[in-house]
Design an enzyme around this catalytic site. Structure first.
Site, short mmCIF file in Angstrom:
data_model
loop_
_atom_site.label_atom_id
_atom_site.label_comp_id
_atom_site.label_asym_id
_atom_site.label_seq_id
_atom_site.Cartn_x
_atom_site.Cartn_y
_atom_site.Cartn_z
N SER A 85 0.83 -1.20 0.00
CA SER A 85 0.00 0.00 0.00
C SER A 85 0.87 1.25 0.00
O SER A 85 1.68 1.45 -0.90
CB SER A 85 -0.97 -0.05 1.18
OG SER A 85 -1.91 1.00 1.13
N HIS A 188 -8.35 1.33 -0.58
CA HIS A 188 -8.27 0.39 -1.69
C HIS A 188 -9.64 -0.18 -2.05
O HIS A 188 -9.77 -1.34 -2.44
CB HIS A 188 -7.26 -0.72 -1.41
CG HIS A 188 -5.89 -0.19 -1.12
ND1 HIS A 188 -5.12 0.40 -2.08
CD2 HIS A 188 -5.18 -0.13 0.03
CE1 HIS A 188 -3.98 0.80 -1.53
NE2 HIS A 188 -3.99 0.50 -0.25
#
Length: 298
Positions: A85, A188
């Site tokens: 991430s 996300h």
């Protein structure tokens, strides 16, 4: 073959930077980066409480700065780089795609945009440990949740509204354990779509270089050949699932034998112990771990 990995949001803990400030030059470097992101990184990494560093606008720059500072202290020359991430920004800087200052500037903009998007609807994330993957994915779909992180080693992170997560908790998949995560939104997932456009605009001022080291992408786990492609992936990844399982599959295919997780380490090496059997790992948590990491790469 050595892979250097950078953790994502949720890895931060109160005071985790404190012992690192004893290393020569590290406090000065963090001070300079504080100017870039408009935050007192030293203060947030030493005296701030858990709620303060849970704030997306704080956590993301803090994590990238910590990863970059620990990589500098380590001084390793990896064969492969990857980040989970927001950790991808640290990996991109270490691969030479962008400078540390550019990485931190983009992360500042990313974090602010994601925090703004998270404020629209009350959302969150829950880790799902164990269970049969197909059954877990079916349960997520049933409750309108997104598999925001498919981490491998029997771990999937669900993202969605708090109502959806509550219903999922009452109706979990068989043989699975649910752990709510300390994050401020459903990262996300489609809830982050507004942040994608903000980051895309911020990235227009960056002229990336091609990676000097094999650099893996969260989008599909593949090595990315050009800096321009990687930056575009960084932008899109804000609202797309993280495929860390695919990253580990690529590491295995490349023949990775050693992994060092940058500060604040522990999460990704934990996944590797289950998903990359036989790979030697060291997680950087305090400066005392530097000796073990250097011994690993001899």
């Amino acid at each position: 073959m050595l892979v250097l990995v950078a953790p994502g949001q949720g890895a931060q803990t109160p005071g985790f930077l404190t012992p690192w400030l004893e290393l020569p030059g590290l406090a000065d470097r963090l001070g300079a980066w504080s100017e870039v992101v408009g935050l007192d990184l030293v203060s947030y990494g030493t005296t701030a409480d858990a709620d303060e560093i849970r704030d997306t606008a704080v956590a993301q720059p803090l994590l990238v700065a910590a990863a970059l500072a620990s990589a500098e202290a380590l001084g390793a020359a990896p064969d492969v780089l990857a980040g989970h991430s927001v950790g991808e920004f640290a990996a991109a800087a270490l691969a030479g795609v962008i400078t540390p200052e550019q990485a931190l500037g983009l992360v500042r903009d990313r974090a602010q945009a994601m925090a703004k998007a998270a404020a629209v609807t009350e959302t969150g994330m829950t880790a799902v440990l164990g269970g049969v993957e197909e059954e877990v994915l079916a349960a997520l779909d049933k409750h309108g949740l997104t598999p925001a992180n498919i981490n491998g080693a029997g771990q999937i992170v669900a993202g969605g509204t708090l109502e959806q997560l509550a219903a999922f908790k009452e109706d979990p998949p068989a043989r699975a354990r649910l752990i709510p995560l300390s994050v401020a939104g459903a990262f996300h997932t489609s809830h982050m779509a507004p942040a994608v456009e903000s980051l895309r605009e911020a990235a227009t001022g960056v002229v990336p270089a091609d990676p000097a080291i094999t650099l893996l992408s969260n989008a599909d786990g593949q090595a990315v050949a050009t800096g321009a492609d990687f930056v575009q992936r960084l932008v899109k990844q804000v609202s797309s699932p993280v495929r860390w399982d695919a990253c580990m599959e690529t590491m295995a295919g490349l023949g990775v034998t050693k992994m060092i997780e940058l500060l604040p380490g522990g999460t990704l090496t934990g996944l590797a112990r289950r998903g990359l059997r036989g790979v030697q790992t060291v997680a950087l948590k305090t400066p005392d771990d530097l000796d073990a990491a250097r011994e690993l790469i001899k």
